[in-house]
Design a protein around this motif. Sequence first.
Motif, PDB file in Angstrom:
ATOM      1  N   TRP A  74       6.493 -55.562 -14.773  1.00  0.00           N
ATOM      2  CA  TRP A  74       7.581 -54.570 -15.412  1.00  0.00           C
ATOM      3  C   TRP A  74       7.436 -53.283 -14.381  1.00  0.00           C
ATOM      4  O   TRP A  74       8.357 -52.536 -14.277  1.00  0.00           O
ATOM      5  CB  TRP A  74       7.086 -54.055 -16.941  1.00  0.00           C
ATOM      6  CG  TRP A  74       7.949 -52.974 -17.291  1.00  0.00           C
ATOM      7  CD1 TRP A  74       7.441 -51.745 -17.632  1.00  0.00           C
ATOM      8  CD2 TRP A  74       9.031 -52.724 -17.548  1.00  0.00           C
ATOM      9  NE1 TRP A  74       8.161 -50.844 -18.013  1.00  0.00           N
ATOM     10  CE2 TRP A  74       9.581 -51.351 -18.088  1.00  0.00           C
ATOM     11  CE3 TRP A  74      10.193 -53.581 -17.374  1.00  0.00           C
ATOM     12  CZ2 TRP A  74      10.956 -51.114 -18.511  1.00  0.00           C
ATOM     13  CZ3 TRP A  74      11.756 -53.222 -18.009  1.00  0.00           C
ATOM     14  CH2 TRP A  74      11.782 -51.927 -18.332  1.00  0.00           C
ATOM     15  N   LYS A  75       6.259 -52.991 -14.014  1.00  0.00           N
ATOM     16  CA  LYS A  75       5.976 -51.839 -13.232  1.00  0.00           C
ATOM     17  C   LYS A  75       6.831 -51.912 -11.937  1.00  0.00           C
ATOM     18  O   LYS A  75       7.488 -50.887 -11.591  1.00  0.00           O
ATOM     19  CB  LYS A  75       4.283 -51.614 -12.811  1.00  0.00           C
ATOM     20  CG  LYS A  75       4.043 -50.477 -11.992  1.00  0.00           C
ATOM     21  CD  LYS A  75       2.595 -50.364 -11.673  1.00  0.00           C
ATOM     22  CE  LYS A  75       2.127 -51.563 -10.774  1.00  0.00           C
ATOM     23  NZ  LYS A  75       0.742 -51.301 -10.247  1.00  0.00           N
ATOM     24  N   TRP A  78      10.445 -51.623 -12.837  1.00  0.00           N
ATOM     25  CA  TRP A  78      11.060 -50.386 -13.113  1.00  0.00           C
ATOM     26  C   TRP A  78      10.910 -49.523 -11.716  1.00  0.00           C
ATOM     27  O   TRP A  78      11.586 -48.527 -11.587  1.00  0.00           O
ATOM     28  CB  TRP A  78      10.130 -49.485 -14.182  1.00  0.00           C
ATOM     29  CG  TRP A  78      10.334 -48.348 -14.429  1.00  0.00           C
ATOM     30  CD1 TRP A  78       9.556 -47.056 -13.904  1.00  0.00           C
ATOM     31  CD2 TRP A  78      11.461 -47.742 -15.018  1.00  0.00           C
ATOM     32  NE1 TRP A  78      10.331 -45.950 -14.453  1.00  0.00           N
ATOM     33  CE2 TRP A  78      11.424 -46.237 -15.128  1.00  0.00           C
ATOM     34  CE3 TRP A  78      12.474 -48.385 -15.960  1.00  0.00           C
ATOM     35  CZ2 TRP A  78      12.351 -45.517 -15.789  1.00  0.00           C
ATOM     36  CZ3 TRP A  78      13.412 -47.626 -16.505  1.00  0.00           C
ATOM     37  CH2 TRP A  78      13.433 -46.188 -16.684  1.00  0.00           C
ATOM     38  N   ARG A  81      14.411 -50.174  -9.862  1.00  0.00           N
ATOM     39  CA  ARG A  81      15.025 -50.394 -10.670  1.00  0.00           C
ATOM     40  C   ARG A  81      16.760 -50.259 -10.328  1.00  0.00           C
ATOM     41  O   ARG A  81      17.672 -50.917 -10.774  1.00  0.00           O
ATOM     42  CB  ARG A  81      15.281 -49.491 -12.196  1.00  0.00           C
ATOM     43  CG  ARG A  81      15.191 -48.069 -11.795  1.00  0.00           C
ATOM     44  CD  ARG A  81      14.582 -47.534 -13.296  1.00  0.00           C
ATOM     45  NE  ARG A  81      14.299 -45.916 -12.943  1.00  0.00           N
ATOM     46  CZ  ARG A  81      13.571 -45.346 -12.259  1.00  0.00           C
ATOM     47  NH1 ARG A  81      12.381 -45.844 -11.855  1.00  0.00           N
ATOM     48  NH2 ARG A  81      13.524 -43.736 -11.996  1.00  0.00           N
TER      49      ARG A  81
END
Length: 524
Positions: A74-75, A78, A81
């Motif tokens: 997820w890091k 993001w 993104r």
Amino acid sequence: MLDSFPFYLSLAVVIVLLVMLANRIKVAYPVLLVIAGLALSIIPGMPQVHIDSELIFFIFLPPLLYEAAWQTSWKELWRWRRIVCSFAFVVVFFTALSVALVANYYIPGFTLALGFLLGGIVSPPDAVSTAAILKFVKVPKRMSSILEGESLLNDASSLIIFRFAFIAVSTGQFVWHQAALSFVWMVVGGIITGLAIGFVIMKIHKLLPTDANMDIILTLVTPYAVYICAEEVHSSGVLGVVAAGLFLSYHRHSFLSSSARLRSTNVWESLSFLLNGLVFLLIGLDLPQITSELGDVSIKAAIGYGLLISGILIVTRIIAAYGAVITTLIARNFITVADASHPGFKTPLLLGWAGMRGVVSLAAALSIPVYVHQGVAFPQRNLILFITFIVILTTLLLQGLTLPFMINRIHLPDPDEKMPEDKVYLKLRRQLNKLALKYLDEKYPQGLEDPPALHQMAQKWRLNSNEPTDTDLPDETRDVYSEILDQQRVWLLKRNLETFSITEDVIRKHLLFLDLEEEKLKYL
């Protein structure tokens, strides 16, 4: 069904053998599986294979998407993104539009709506093929993160385009404001459904007295539950599964035990390996069925159309990759971007070339019904199926076989790698050892000498050694060691959120080590 069971069982054995060969000759295994499927399909007496689209959408797709989301950082998602979303939405739409215009102009009988339908089918690249190739070559972390993030979202955007184009072909009309509202609901509704069910599943794990086996069964049920619920409310099941996978993966250390995390990883890796292998093998085996349904269109002409669309897809994606870089360089003057440096002209070329097509394209094409209405055949259905197959085959063979050579030839530097990964790992290990010693000194000042096992562990941390401790541990020592492992785990998760200089891959290696240590406590 029972008569075909030995056949499909033998396919599993074939998949294992072919993947072993692919690893030996360093070729992406989807390429070999498709070729093997083609070879098997022309053997006399081979059972006819017909792939049902519902088999792909409801059986294969949810777990494959969920496993991919679970493994995605997820890091990193993001951080990148903007470019991920541009590839997953803007580039997919641009690709579908290009295919629609070319198909409408060059392929007889193709309306603009049919062209968009074909564009929605063939626009999303396949993540499995790219991941299989990147396993053999070293690329900058940011490139692999962008490709992984794109693959999670582009399936949803392409299927949304496909759904709207299908409505336009079936009904003969297209209302823009209704389509816009439907698009918003499909995206927002899918994400909300995924997060809501993911939250409920997390609470079930936390509040109910589950063990590792029950936890694994719940993880297997989750993607199907999310997909079905999202589709029932007419939103995107794909986005729902991705949202649930990312949410639960991010919180995995708060509701899953170390045993469940370790064992579920093995289960999911084996399951996704088998499902991916079956899909690519079945793609090749389905060729006779697809060819037999071409009808009045000659095979030569159909192959030509397929190669034309393949060329458009490759060129469009490369152009879009350079366009994304130019847009980023302009945007950095007005907003903060993840990386303001010039990536050069080699990175966009590789990003553009890593566009092999696969399972989602085939499933979407197969989902086209034979008839629009009672007795009215769906226009160009068989040709769309054949073109999709040619696109998958062409991109897998052409791009799949040449991408490793291009990566090795270009030698992309990694601007994010300030220190080799093994040194980063050792540095983190030393910091974790210091954290453990500090915790012992502050909370158990007398515990270093009595019992001896803690003294031995402290000595191991001082020497930065990873050698296991063979001493039988008393219950009190187990509790202390378990506390230390929890402290180290919390520190690692916090460290992961605080810095981009350490990749999540390194953090996850240390978290895996802590899980193994915690699991080992049960046997000491």
